[in-house]
Each structure stands twice: as structure tokens, then as C-alpha cells.
Design a protein around this motif. Structure first.
Motif, mmCIF file in Angstrom:
data_model
loop_
_atom_site.group_PDB
_atom_site.id
_atom_site.type_symbol
_atom_site.label_atom_id
_atom_site.label_comp_id
_atom_site.label_asym_id
_atom_site.label_seq_id
_atom_site.Cartn_x
_atom_site.Cartn_y
_atom_site.Cartn_z
ATOM 1 N N MET A 1 -4.160 -2.968 -7.022
ATOM 2 C CA MET A 1 -3.817 -3.829 -8.034
ATOM 3 C C MET A 1 -3.322 -5.355 -7.570
ATOM 4 N N HIS A 2 -2.320 -4.837 -6.423
ATOM 5 C CA HIS A 2 -1.809 -6.084 -5.723
ATOM 6 C C HIS A 2 -2.780 -7.164 -5.167
ATOM 7 N N ILE A 3 -3.865 -6.693 -4.818
ATOM 8 C CA ILE A 3 -4.956 -7.586 -4.121
ATOM 9 C C ILE A 3 -5.355 -8.400 -5.195
ATOM 10 N N ARG A 4 -5.891 -7.421 -6.345
ATOM 11 C CA ARG A 4 -6.408 -8.126 -7.621
ATOM 12 C C ARG A 4 -5.940 -9.142 -8.049
ATOM 13 N N ILE A 5 -4.552 -9.386 -8.045
ATOM 14 C CA ILE A 5 -4.004 -10.519 -8.561
ATOM 15 C C ILE A 5 -3.309 -11.279 -7.401
ATOM 16 N N LYS A 6 -3.862 -11.168 -6.360
ATOM 17 C CA LYS A 6 -3.767 -12.161 -5.199
ATOM 18 C C LYS A 6 -1.911 -11.976 -4.675
ATOM 19 N N ASP A 7 -1.498 -10.990 -4.714
ATOM 20 C CA ASP A 7 0.087 -10.874 -4.331
ATOM 21 C C ASP A 7 -0.126 -11.292 -2.791
ATOM 22 N N PRO A 8 1.212 -11.625 -2.119
ATOM 23 C CA PRO A 8 1.044 -11.787 -0.896
ATOM 24 C C PRO A 8 1.293 -10.432 -0.214
ATOM 25 N N MET A 9 0.943 -9.946 1.011
ATOM 26 C CA MET A 9 0.840 -8.892 1.657
ATOM 27 C C MET A 9 2.225 -8.015 1.585
ATOM 28 N N PHE A 10 3.144 -8.863 1.585
ATOM 29 C CA PHE A 10 4.377 -8.050 1.673
ATOM 30 C C PHE A 10 4.764 -7.258 0.490
ATOM 31 N N LYS A 11 4.061 -7.821 -0.709
ATOM 32 C CA LYS A 11 4.395 -6.906 -1.748
ATOM 33 C C LYS A 11 3.857 -5.571 -1.950
ATOM 34 N N PHE A 12 2.512 -5.512 -1.082
ATOM 35 C CA PHE A 12 1.896 -4.031 -1.388
ATOM 36 C C PHE A 12 2.209 -3.209 0.154
ATOM 37 N N LEU A 13 3.089 -4.104 1.089
ATOM 38 C CA LEU A 13 3.450 -3.203 2.270
ATOM 39 C C LEU A 13 3.827 -1.772 2.288
ATOM 40 N N PRO A 14 4.909 -1.735 1.272
ATOM 41 C CA PRO A 14 5.607 -0.223 1.016
ATOM 42 C C PRO A 14 4.639 0.678 0.689
ATOM 43 N N ALA A 15 3.293 0.279 -0.363
ATOM 44 C CA ALA A 15 2.591 1.265 -0.757
ATOM 45 C C ALA A 15 1.851 1.559 0.432
ATOM 46 N N ALA A 16 1.372 0.669 1.197
ATOM 47 C CA ALA A 16 0.457 1.069 2.376
ATOM 48 C C ALA A 16 1.094 1.798 3.443
ATOM 49 N N ILE A 17 2.185 1.720 3.687
ATOM 50 C CA ILE A 17 2.889 2.617 4.598
ATOM 51 C C ILE A 17 2.999 3.863 3.700
ATOM 52 N N PHE A 18 3.285 4.035 2.550
ATOM 53 C CA PHE A 18 3.419 5.374 1.854
ATOM 54 C C PHE A 18 2.315 6.120 2.025
ATOM 55 N N LEU A 19 0.957 5.272 1.744
ATOM 56 C CA LEU A 19 -0.481 5.822 1.619
ATOM 57 C C LEU A 19 -0.558 6.322 3.125
ATOM 58 N N ALA A 20 -0.293 5.534 4.228
ATOM 59 C CA ALA A 20 -0.574 6.140 5.476
ATOM 60 C C ALA A 20 0.074 7.390 5.799
ATOM 61 N N MET A 21 1.759 7.595 5.245
ATOM 62 C CA MET A 21 2.357 8.637 5.195
ATOM 63 C C MET A 21 1.506 9.936 4.543
ATOM 64 N N CYS A 22 0.890 9.440 3.599
ATOM 65 C CA CYS A 22 0.504 10.638 2.598
ATOM 66 C C CYS A 22 -0.896 11.173 3.336
ATOM 67 N N LEU A 23 -1.632 10.337 3.917
ATOM 68 C CA LEU A 23 -2.742 10.613 4.416
ATOM 69 C C LEU A 23 -2.580 11.620 5.916
ATOM 70 N N ILE A 24 -1.397 11.077 6.363
ATOM 71 C CA ILE A 24 -0.956 11.935 7.674
ATOM 72 C C ILE A 24 -0.638 13.334 7.341
ATOM 73 N N ILE A 25 0.197 13.359 6.228
ATOM 74 C CA ILE A 25 0.422 14.848 5.470
ATOM 75 C C ILE A 25 -0.647 15.596 5.455
ATOM 76 N N ALA A 26 -1.702 15.009 4.685
ATOM 77 C CA ALA A 26 -2.572 15.574 4.167
ATOM 78 C C ALA A 26 -3.805 16.232 5.337
ATOM 79 N N LEU A 27 -3.756 15.306 6.352
ATOM 80 C CA LEU A 27 -4.458 15.498 7.370
ATOM 81 C C LEU A 27 -4.249 16.314 8.551
ATOM 82 N N ILE A 28 -2.949 16.412 8.682
ATOM 83 C CA ILE A 28 -2.174 17.040 9.769
ATOM 84 C C ILE A 28 -2.012 18.246 9.451
#
Length: 120
Positions: free
Chosen positions: A93-120
Motif C-alpha cells: 500500500m505504501h509503494i502503491r501511493i508512492k510513499d518514501p521508503m522510510f514510511k514503510f521501513l518499520p513494516a519491512a523490518i517487522f516482516l523480516a522478523m516474522c519470517l525469521i520467526i516462522a522459518l527458524i
């Protein structure tokens, strides 16, 4: 490694609970577009207000399940993968409305954390 995963679960869950329960009606620099609260953010994405409540319910429920998975490991994958899917939607959604990257950085970090939780 077990303590690392527990720490990730706590960080992700408490952060998302903070966003959806304490920061819901507050302006933050991470809101999509020029939104001042969560409802305005969903409107900035072109989504109806009711969708905000559905996504909020899912994120709060899955965050609580992620915390519960510390004691009940069978909940871990459901919570982590469910949150990863929702966070992927947030990023898109952030990308869709062309938000700057810093606005979706927290979501990206939490996504990475969730993937680590699920895959390890």
C-alpha cells in the motif's frame, strides 16, 4: 536461539499492539500519504474505513497469538505467517501511493522478523 526468537516475538507483538491500540488516532511520521490517523491512512490507500477495522482486528489478534506462542508453540506459524502477509500488504500500500521508503521501513523490518520467526 530460543531466546532470540522469543525476543523477536515480543518486539513484533508489542510494536504492532502499540500502533493499533495506542497510536491509532495519533499522527506519526510513518502514516501513509498525509494521514493524521489510521482511518485517514486507509483512505489514502483508497481503502474503505471498514477495512481498517478488519485489518486492525487481525493484526491485534495475531499479535496476541504471537505472544501466546511463547507458551504455546503450536500458535507460532499461524501468527507469524499471518502477520507477514498483513505486513506485506502494508508495504504494498505504501509503494502503491508512492510513499518514501522510510514510511514503510518499520513494516519491512517487522516482516523480516516474522519470517525469521516462522522459518527458524
Amino acid at each position: 536461539m530460543e531466546y532470540f526468537i522469543i525476543a523477536l516475538k515480543i518486539i513484533v507483538a508489542l510494536s504492532l499492539l502499540n500502533v493499533w491500540l495506542l497510536q491509532f488516532n495519533k499522527s506519526t511520521k510513518w502514516r501513509g500519504g498525509n494521514a493524521k490517523n489510521m482511518i485517514e491512512e486507509f483512505r489514502a490507500y483508497g481503502l474503505p474505513a471498514w477495512m481498517c477495522y478488519v485489518v486492525g482486528f487481525l493484526k491485534v489478534t495475531l499479535s496476541l497469538l504471537l505472544l501466546a506462542s511463547i507458551m504455546y508453540p503450536e500458535l507460532e506459524n499461524t501468527a507469524a505467517i499471518g502477520l507477514a502477509l498483513l505486513l506485506s500488504g502494508s508495504i504494498s500500500m505504501h509503494i502503491r501511493i508512492k510513499d518514501p521508503m522510510f514510511k514503510f521501513l518499520p513494516a519491512a523490518i517487522f516482516l523480516a522478523m516474522c519470517l525469521i520467526i516462522a522459518l527458524i
